[in-house]
Write a protein that holds these residues in place. Structure first.
Motif, PDB file in Angstrom:
ATOM      1  N   VAL A 101     -41.698 -15.958  46.327  1.00 17.58           N
ATOM      2  CA  VAL A 101     -42.421 -17.069  46.959  1.00 17.58           C
ATOM      3  C   VAL A 101     -41.557 -17.665  48.068  1.00 17.58           C
ATOM      4  CG1 VAL A 101     -43.556 -19.298  46.591  1.00 17.58           C
ATOM      5  CG2 VAL A 101     -43.570 -17.563  44.783  1.00 17.58           C
ATOM      6  N   SER A 102     -41.989 -17.499  49.305  1.00 17.10           N
ATOM      7  CA  SER A 102     -41.230 -18.057  50.427  1.00 17.10           C
ATOM      8  C   SER A 102     -41.420 -19.566  50.445  1.00 17.10           C
ATOM      9  CB  SER A 102     -41.731 -17.458  51.732  1.00 17.10           C
ATOM     10  OG  SER A 102     -43.070 -17.875  51.954  1.00 17.10           O
ATOM     11  N   GLU A 103     -40.616 -20.208  51.243  1.00 13.09           N
ATOM     12  CA  GLU A 103     -40.756 -21.652  51.374  1.00 13.09           C
ATOM     13  C   GLU A 103     -42.143 -22.015  51.909  1.00 13.09           C
ATOM     14  OE1 GLU A 103     -37.947 -24.458  53.603  1.00 13.09           O
ATOM     15  OE2 GLU A 103     -36.621 -23.027  52.538  1.00 13.09           O
ATOM     16  N   ALA A 104     -42.562 -21.210  52.889  1.00 16.15           N
ATOM     17  CA  ALA A 104     -43.884 -21.454  53.491  1.00 16.15           C
ATOM     18  C   ALA A 104     -44.983 -21.300  52.442  1.00 16.15           C
ATOM     19  CB  ALA A 104     -44.121 -20.489  54.647  1.00 16.15           C
ATOM     20  N   ASP A 105     -44.834 -20.278  51.598  1.00 15.63           N
ATOM     21  CA  ASP A 105     -45.838 -20.058  50.553  1.00 15.63           C
ATOM     22  C   ASP A 105     -45.838 -21.190  49.527  1.00 15.63           C
ATOM     23  OD1 ASP A 105     -47.190 -17.874  51.405  1.00 15.63           O
ATOM     24  OD2 ASP A 105     -46.160 -16.419  50.108  1.00 15.63           O
ATOM     25  N   ALA A 106     -44.669 -21.677  49.195  1.00 10.27           N
ATOM     26  CA  ALA A 106     -44.591 -22.777  48.236  1.00 10.27           C
ATOM     27  C   ALA A 106     -45.302 -24.009  48.787  1.00 10.27           C
ATOM     28  CB  ALA A 106     -43.129 -23.100  47.914  1.00 10.27           C
ATOM     29  N   ALA A 107     -45.079 -24.273  50.078  1.00 13.77           N
ATOM     30  CA  ALA A 107     -45.751 -25.412  50.707  1.00 13.77           C
ATOM     31  C   ALA A 107     -47.250 -25.160  50.794  1.00 13.77           C
ATOM     32  CB  ALA A 107     -45.174 -25.646  52.101  1.00 13.77           C
ATOM     33  N   ALA A 108     -47.601 -23.926  51.148  1.00 10.43           N
ATOM     34  CA  ALA A 108     -49.015 -23.576  51.270  1.00 10.43           C
ATOM     35  C   ALA A 108     -49.708 -23.704  49.915  1.00 10.43           C
ATOM     36  CB  ALA A 108     -49.174 -22.159  51.812  1.00 10.43           C
ATOM     37  N   PHE A 123     -51.649 -17.748  52.535  1.00  7.45           N
ATOM     38  CA  PHE A 123     -50.404 -17.217  51.959  1.00  7.45           C
ATOM     39  C   PHE A 123     -49.927 -15.909  52.577  1.00  7.45           C
ATOM     40  CE2 PHE A 123     -52.779 -19.407  48.554  1.00  7.45           C
ATOM     41  CZ  PHE A 123     -51.919 -20.477  48.351  1.00  7.45           C
ATOM     42  N   GLU A 124     -48.617 -15.665  52.348  1.00  4.62           N
ATOM     43  CA  GLU A 124     -48.002 -14.402  52.778  1.00  4.62           C
ATOM     44  C   GLU A 124     -47.870 -13.430  51.604  1.00  4.62           C
ATOM     45  OE1 GLU A 124     -44.897 -16.680  55.828  1.00  4.62           O
ATOM     46  OE2 GLU A 124     -44.179 -15.818  53.941  1.00  4.62           O
ATOM     47  N   SER A 125     -47.404 -13.945  50.478  1.00  9.26           N
ATOM     48  CA  SER A 125     -47.021 -13.077  49.365  1.00  9.26           C
ATOM     49  C   SER A 125     -48.237 -12.408  48.714  1.00  9.26           C
ATOM     50  CB  SER A 125     -46.282 -13.913  48.317  1.00  9.26           C
ATOM     51  OG  SER A 125     -46.350 -13.282  47.052  1.00  9.26           O
TER      52      SER A 125
END
Lengths: 520, 404
Positions: free
Chosen positions: A110-117, A188-190
């Motif tokens: 989980v990237s930071e961006a994904d966590a925020a998303a 999301f990215e992941s």
């Protein structure tokens, strides 16, 4: 002379029991007739191997309204939880798990961006689900503007959506008919994260992440979390049978009678009204109202003589989509399973095998052509990790939903089931090395088996596929959307009615209201 | 199960418009090439002169080719229950060897079509109608043990109508036909092959319908015309038939009403009550398609009704709108079929009229457009509700009919 009841409820599933409790609490006489020896329908705990008990169909509680549980005093009637607010853990072959809990998503992938998303996604979905909650809980409005009450109901729904504000209203209207695949791609990215989220919208259904309306079923799920009084995803102590047990307690306490092993073969109609039922024993029971917890196809194509129904009505019922795609896997293991990246203390979580949305779609594809998936996606629980009463000392039971298993009525059904069990165990072995060797007993219930054991047409959890076109005033068909059948005194109270499936009792509660309103 | 006939098996692209099994026999009588398509068949508007064809039925004998009528055979252990749920009448009261005119409705109590139900035996029926219905009939069969087959192309039919029809059929060798009562059917032998005769028709006159296997059609036609030749028997086309059925007050799908399975606009569907056919609806027989909706409709009362009109003067009122006053301020109905009746010398019409005007107590005016020497003129004529059928001679039901 045989006793005459005000109400007979056909089927002792959770909706039938909720309906019976509601009617009995209003002072009416009620008899519940359950075909099986055990009460509870799809919310039932049973032994599948010596000493090993599992929830035989539905295995988690997450959508029952908190006020219903209070109203019927389910806690007082013995409902307790072995686990509440369970975490969702997305498994991976590499051992890198993602843990979803509340509005947080954690894990190496989980990237930071994904966590925020994820936090943002969660907030958005909560907001939309909240706006739609009355829709998911109230009796379906009539698609008619003949009376002021009808107009106000529809107007109220419009206002709730409008009150989201212009931006969010537009967003809700944009996404509500969309597929979840595209929506999750926007956030999301992941791939692993998207796969884990998507499973929530698809469990029990017939369709995949790319199918239209999967956003709606996701919001349906989220609305369930909002109403359940904070239990999140919960494991009732003693399995789902405990929910039914508590409902039985509530219904009996209110004065309802419950008979098991009483299979209804016919709903009797006299002078164009429901007059009672006939059992397979030949016994006839009279009632002013008959309320069917059976699915619409069973009720109208098997229990009611077609002589009493119109052609167009029968055609609509016959065309209902009720082909289940969710199978149930039950395992008795000689010890605790070792899922990659999951500590033994984490076995009380909800474990997901869905590496990505494409993997979900690839599992879905063959099922469209009545074939079995090569790499099935699963929702796995190890109930014995939270409730030791379910398995012999030191051993564990696994209860898993296996998505996208076709309804197989071919002559090779048994061989196909055996072969597919191997496929599922192979899939598990990839995520929990050694699990195959731990298996002491295994049981796989395909949709066909679920149909046989629980009496649900097509083995479909929701009785009727939960999709846009069979929602609200269209569920299951317009003529039945308010629970009342065209035959006076006959009602539907099961998952085939609005709002739909999952163990929540809303259809049963609403049906009871309609019966009381309808008078006798 | 639908029995595929030879024609159905041919690809659609190779299917020209069909000729009926009688076409070869009567084509030498066609003088004016006025053809018309009807359910896939070539039919005739008229053979020579529609006036003469009309008068043949009222004075001697006219013959109409019924082959394009859609015919479904319905049989099986549940056939009676199936038919009784399908149509509005009580089929249990239709004994074998009887025919019943009936309607069938959808769930909303709106009329799909009208037609005749032939009952051959306890478990065998035939449904005759003007339009194809197989999807509705098949869906209605869900839950019943019945077989349904489309026998339209297998069975050839001729309507033999008029005061001398019985005499001619007797001459053909159908001994005892004079005993046949209206809506009865009987089988006769014609040179060893079976002909079914029903005392039915669409003309309001004495008349019979003859049904035979399509492969024997030629033989039947030749025998009939040989026997009828001394009496002036003649083929008639659909224009004459239309005149006759209007005089008889009989409605026609496509003119008086649209099948509710085909309507698009709201409010274009019709209940049997609106068509004035209450007598065909047995609300007491138990459930049938549309019964609950019809019970509700009966409580609500009628907004409009099909009635017969008698219009002043002699200008045929085709498509006329009906108003409550001469100044045409308020439209209260419209004409669906109109005729200057040659027999009654009366300007008659079938019309849908709003409540309460259909009761016939208030003033009504018909707006008629006349095309005279390339100029349109608009005229208002008084009209009044009158009894249907407009024309119903005693011989229509007299048994035995007078021997001519």
């Amino acid at each position: 002379m045989a006793q005459r009841y005000q109400n007979i409820v056909i089927g002792g599933g959770h909706n039938g029991l909720t309906c019976a409790a509601g009617l009995a609490r209003a002072g009416q006489s009620v008899l519940v007739l359950e075909a099986a020896e055990d009460i509870g329908g799809a919310a039932r705990t049973r032994e599948f191997a010596p000493g090993a008990r599992v929830s035989a169909c539905a295995h988690l509680l997450h959508a029952m309204p908190a006020d219903l549980a209070v109203e019927l005093d389910l806690a007082g009637n013995g409902l307790d939880y072995a686990a509440q607010d369970m975490r969702t853990v997305s498994l991976s072959e590499s051992g890198e798990t993602i843990v979803l809990h509340g509005s947080t998503a954690q894990g190496k992938a989980v990237s930071e961006a994904d966590a925020a998303a994820y936090a943002r996604f969660n907030e958005d979905m909560q907001r939309f689900a909240k706006a739609l909650r009355p829709v998911f809980e109230d009796i379906a409005p009539e698609l008619s503007i003949e009376t002021w009450r009808q107009r106000l109901t529809l107007l109220g729904l419009g206002l709730r959506v409008r009150r989201l504000g212009r931006f969010h209203m537009r967003e809700l209207l944009r996404i509500i008919g969309m597929n979840l695949y595209d929506l999750l791609d926007e956030y999301f990215e992941s791939t692993q994260l998207k796969g884990a989220i998507a499973m929530d919208a698809l469990l029990g259904g017939e369709w995949g992440a790319r199918s239209m309306g999967s956003v709606l079923t996701y919001l349906y799920r989220v609305a369930g979390y909002q109403r359940n009084g904070g239990i999140g995803v919960a494991l009732p102590k003693g399995g789902m049978g405990a929910v039914s047990g508590a409902l039985v307690g509530a219904a009996r306490a209110a004065g309802a009678e419950i008979r098991t092993g009483a299979r209804v073969t016919q709903i009797l109609v006299e002078n164009d009204r429901a007059a009672g039922v006939e059992l397979d024993s030949g016994e006839r029971l009279d009632a002013d109202c008959v309320i069917s917890n059976a699915d619409p196809k069973q009720t109208f194509l098997k229990l009611v003589s077609v002589d009493h129904l119109d052609t167009g009505f029968v055609r609509q019922i016959k065309n209902l989509r009720s082909s289940g795609k969710a199978a149930k896997l039950h395992l008795l293991l000689e010890g605790a399973p070792r899922f990659k990246g999951v500590e033994e203390s984490g076995l009380g979580s909800r474990l997901i095998i869905a590496p990505g949305m494409d993997e979900i779609e690839l599992a879905f594809n063959p099922s469209k052509y009545r074939e079995y998936p090569a790499a099935p996606v699963l929702e796995i629980t190890v109930p014995s990790a939270s409730d030791s009463s379910l398995a012999p000392q030191g051993q564990h039971v696994v209860s898993a939903v296996v998505q996208y298993v076709p309804y197989d009525d071919s002559p090779d059904e048994d061989a196909n089931r055996a072969a597919f069990l191997e496929t599922v165990l192979d899939q598990l072995e990839r995520y929990a090395p050694g699990i195959r060797g731990q298996v002491l007993a295994a049981e796989l219930l395909t949709p066909r088996d679920i149909e046989r054991e629980f009496g649900i047409s097509g083995g479909h959890w929701h009785h009727v596929e939960l999709v846009f076109e069979s929602f609200l005033f269209n569920r299951p068909i317009p003529a039945l959307a308010q629970h009342q059948a065209p035959i006076a005194g006959l009602y539907l109270c099961g998952a085939g009615c609005h709002p739909g499936g999952n163990v929540m009792g809303i259809a049963g509660r609403n049906a009871a209201q309609q019966v009381l309103k309808g008078g006798h | 199960m639908i029995a595929d006939t030879q024609n159905n098996q041919r690809p659609l692209t190779e299917r020209p418009i069909l000729e009926t099994p009688f076409f070869e026999s009567y084509k030498h009588l066609i003088q004016n090439d006025r053809y018309q398509e009807w359910s896939g068949y070539t039919t005739l508007e008229s053979f020579a002169c529609e006036g003469q064809e009309y008068f043949a039925v009222r004075n001697t004998c006219g013959v109409y080719d019924l082959c394009p009528m859609i015919k479904y055979d319905i049989s099986g252990p549940d056939a009676e229950r199936y038919m009784n749920r399908l149509v509005t009448r009580d089929v249990r009261k239709v004994v074998p060897k009887r025919v019943a005119y009936s309607l069938w409705c959808d769930d909303n109590g709106h009329v799909i079509e009208d037609g005749t139900v032939f009952r051959f035996s306890a478990n065998q029926f035939r449904l005759c109608c003007a339009e194809r219905q197989i999807d509705w009939l098949m869906d209605s069969a869900i839950g019943y043990d019945v077989a349904i087959s489309d026998v339209t192309e297998d069975i050839a039919g001729l309507a033999v109508q008029g005061p001398i029809s019985c005499t001619i059929l007797k001459k053909m060798g159908f001994a005892g036909i004079e005993a046949l009562k209206p809506f009865q059917l009987q089988h006769f032998s014609l040179d060893g092959c079976e002909v079914m005769v029903s005392r039915t028709g669409f003309t309001g006159d004495l008349g019979y319908e003859l049904w035979i296997g399509a492969e024997r059609a030629k033989k039947l036609w030749e025998s009939l015309f040989a026997a009828g030749q001394p009496y002036g028997i003649r083929m008639i086309g659909s224009t004459a038939l239309d005149m006759l059925r209007i005089e008889a007050g009989l409605m026609q799908v496509g003119d008086e009403f649209m099948s509710c399975l085909q309507t698009v606009r709201l409010g274009r569907d019709r209940t049997p009550f609106e068509l004035g056919l209450d007598w065909l609806v047995d609300l007491e027989k138990g459930h049938f398609n549309g019964r609950r909706a019809l019970l509700a409709a009966r409580t609500k009362g009628l907004k409009r009704k099909l009635v017969g009109l008698d219009i002043d003067w002699n200008k045929q009122a085709d498509g006329a709108l009906i108003y409550s006053s001469e100044d045409a301020k308020r439209q209260i109905g419209e004409v669906t079929s109109a005729l200057w009746s040659p027999t009654l010398k009366q300007n008659i019409a079938l019309a849908f009229i709003d409540a309460p005007w259909f009761e016939g107590e208030q003033e009504m005016w018909a707006e008629i457009y006349l095309h005279r020497e390339c100029m349109w003129e608009r005229k208002m004529f008084r009209c009044r509700v009158t009894r249907k059928p407009f024309y119903s001679p005693e011989r229509r039901t007299l048994t035995p009919p007078n021997d001519m």
